[in-house]
Enzyme design. Structure first.
Site, PDB file in Angstrom:
ATOM      1  N   HIS A 158       0.817  -1.229   0.000  1.00  0.00           N
ATOM      2  CA  HIS A 158       0.000   0.000   0.000  1.00  0.00           C
ATOM      3  C   HIS A 158       0.845   1.270   0.000  1.00  0.00           C
ATOM      4  O   HIS A 158       0.305   2.370  -0.123  1.00  0.00           O
ATOM      5  CB  HIS A 158      -0.935   0.027   1.218  1.00  0.00           C
ATOM      6  N   ASP A 194      -2.328 -10.792  -2.150  1.00  0.00           N
ATOM      7  CA  ASP A 194      -2.886 -10.312  -0.887  1.00  0.00           C
ATOM      8  C   ASP A 194      -4.391 -10.066  -1.099  1.00  0.00           C
ATOM      9  O   ASP A 194      -4.839  -9.835  -2.224  1.00  0.00           O
ATOM     10  CB  ASP A 194      -2.182  -9.009  -0.497  1.00  0.00           C
ATOM     11  N   HIS A 196      -6.086  -7.603  -0.422  1.00  0.00           N
ATOM     12  CA  HIS A 196      -6.395  -6.215  -0.756  1.00  0.00           C
ATOM     13  C   HIS A 196      -5.588  -5.766  -1.974  1.00  0.00           C
ATOM     14  O   HIS A 196      -4.485  -6.247  -2.201  1.00  0.00           O
ATOM     15  CB  HIS A 196      -6.087  -5.297   0.436  1.00  0.00           C
ATOM     16  N   ASP A 280      -4.081 -12.985   3.708  1.00  0.00           N
ATOM     17  CA  ASP A 280      -5.262 -12.486   4.418  1.00  0.00           C
ATOM     18  C   ASP A 280      -6.566 -12.711   3.661  1.00  0.00           C
ATOM     19  O   ASP A 280      -7.625 -12.277   4.118  1.00  0.00           O
ATOM     20  CB  ASP A 280      -5.095 -11.009   4.822  1.00  0.00           C
ATOM     21  N   TYR A 319      -3.107 -12.044   9.021  1.00  0.00           N
ATOM     22  CA  TYR A 319      -3.206 -11.524  10.386  1.00  0.00           C
ATOM     23  C   TYR A 319      -3.780 -12.503  11.393  1.00  0.00           C
ATOM     24  O   TYR A 319      -3.926 -12.163  12.564  1.00  0.00           O
ATOM     25  CB  TYR A 319      -4.022 -10.213  10.361  1.00  0.00           C
TER      26      TYR A 319
HETATM   27 ZN   LIG Z   1      -4.128  -7.222   2.846  1.00  0.00          ZN
END
Ligand SMILES: [Zn+2]
Length: 341
Positions: A158, A194, A196, A280, A319
């Protein structure tokens, strides 16, 4: 397989996230590193420090200096809040096209490079982020020895050229990609699995035709971070491919998305691969609504390994402490052409 890490990455202690005004316990904790190290059988090598010139090929000097210095500046002012948390952001909407001045107050400056309130800077943040990027750099330089895995913490996808957010400070995958370019690979693909969208990596390479970015992730159009980017029509003229998935998508839909990314990278002519390896999207993970199983991650690894390219896998999210290690191990086994157990 070469596995690279640094104990310095354990020092980052953001302590919390400020999310929609709430102070919540952070999920990007140092224990993630220990859990992964326990689950991945490898001879772990220590990262060497990445040169500043490599960092400045990915990030602005301003962001790097800010991350290096802001915590000490914050502490020296004696604020009651012991982590760097911005409260004002110099967005285009605020500046209205004017250049703006460098704030005198540290609490004014805190929002200069941060783009959210959940990515706090605390003790060890700079040192850990530097050594996470260093792990990616070290792994990329050793890619000729086989599959190279960088256990990066904090994660990176990010982080943009000028900004940090989404629990990311420096873009480790981008560091790996520019390092592979410097090692002589003319066309490098980054495939991001990932949960996201890696808005930072997409933005860093948006204008370059020597790095392809592809990502499968939960649809930002369904209300998920990073909200503003990650949509299917962001193509950069053929060097960017986003595959947004509906919440509750499971293995089958996920794996068809991964297959699309692999096919696109192969068609584009990638000579080397960086995998942004977040886990995740797993069913137990608190940070996403996708429902990918351990078998699904193993098959994800097999698809990526099936490209037959020199590959650097860079740790991103994941996580759920009980499953993060086995999920990363399963993906790496798939990538390395091994059986699941
Ligand atoms: Zn993520």
């Amino acid at each position: 397989m070469i596995a690279v890490w640094s104990p310095t990455t354990l020092l980052h202690d953001p302590s919390a996230e400020i999310w929609i005004g709430l102070r919540t316990p952070g999920t990007e904790v140092a224990e993630r590193v220990s859990r992964i190290r326990e689950a991945v059988p490898a001879e772990w090598a220590l990262a060497g420090e990445v040169p500043w010139s490599v960092l400045t090929s990915v990030h602005s000097e301003g962001l790097l200096r800010h991350l290096r210095d802001v915590y000490a500046d914050w502490v020296s002012t004696g604020y009651p809040q012991d982590r760097v948390v911005p409260y004002v952001f110099p967005t285009p909407a605020m500046l209205g096209g004017m250049p703006g001045r460098m704030p005198v107050a540290v609490h004014g400056r805190a929002g200069l490079y941060a783009y959210d309130t959940m990515t706090l800077v605390g003790p060890g943040t700079w040192e850990a982020a530097l050594m996470a990027a260093s792990a990616a750099w070290t792994a990329a330089r050793r890619v000729s020895e086989g599959l190279a895995y960088a256990l990066c913490r904090p994660p990176g996808h990010h982080a943009t050229r000028d900004g940090y957010g989404g629990s990311c400070y420096l873009n480790n995958a981008a560091v790996a990609a520019v390092t592979l370019r410097a090692e002589g690979f003319a066309k490098v693909a980054v495939i991001d699995v990932d949960a996201h969208h890696g808005n930072g990596t997409q933005a860093i390479f948006w204008d370059r035709d020597d790095v392809f970015y592809g990502s499968v992730h939960v649809d930002p159009g369904a209300g998920w971070f990073p909200h503003y980017m990650g949509f299917a029509d962001e193509t950069a003229g053929g060097t960017n491919l986003n595959v947004p998935l509906a919440p509750e998508s499971g293995d089958e839909v996920w794996l068809s998305g991964v297959a699309r990314l692999c096919e696109a990278a192969a068609r584009w002519g990638a000579e080397a691969l960086v995998v942004s390896l977040g886990v995740d999207a797993a069913a137990d993970d608190p940070e996403s609504p996708l429902r990918v199983t351990r078998d699904g991650y193993f098959e994800t690894g097999r698809s990526l390994g099936g490209l037959g390219l020199p590959t650097v896998a860079v740790q991103e999210g994941g996580y759920h402490l009980e499953t993060i290690g086995p999920l990363v191990a399963a993906t790496l086994r798939g990538m390395g052409g091994q059986s699941l157990s």
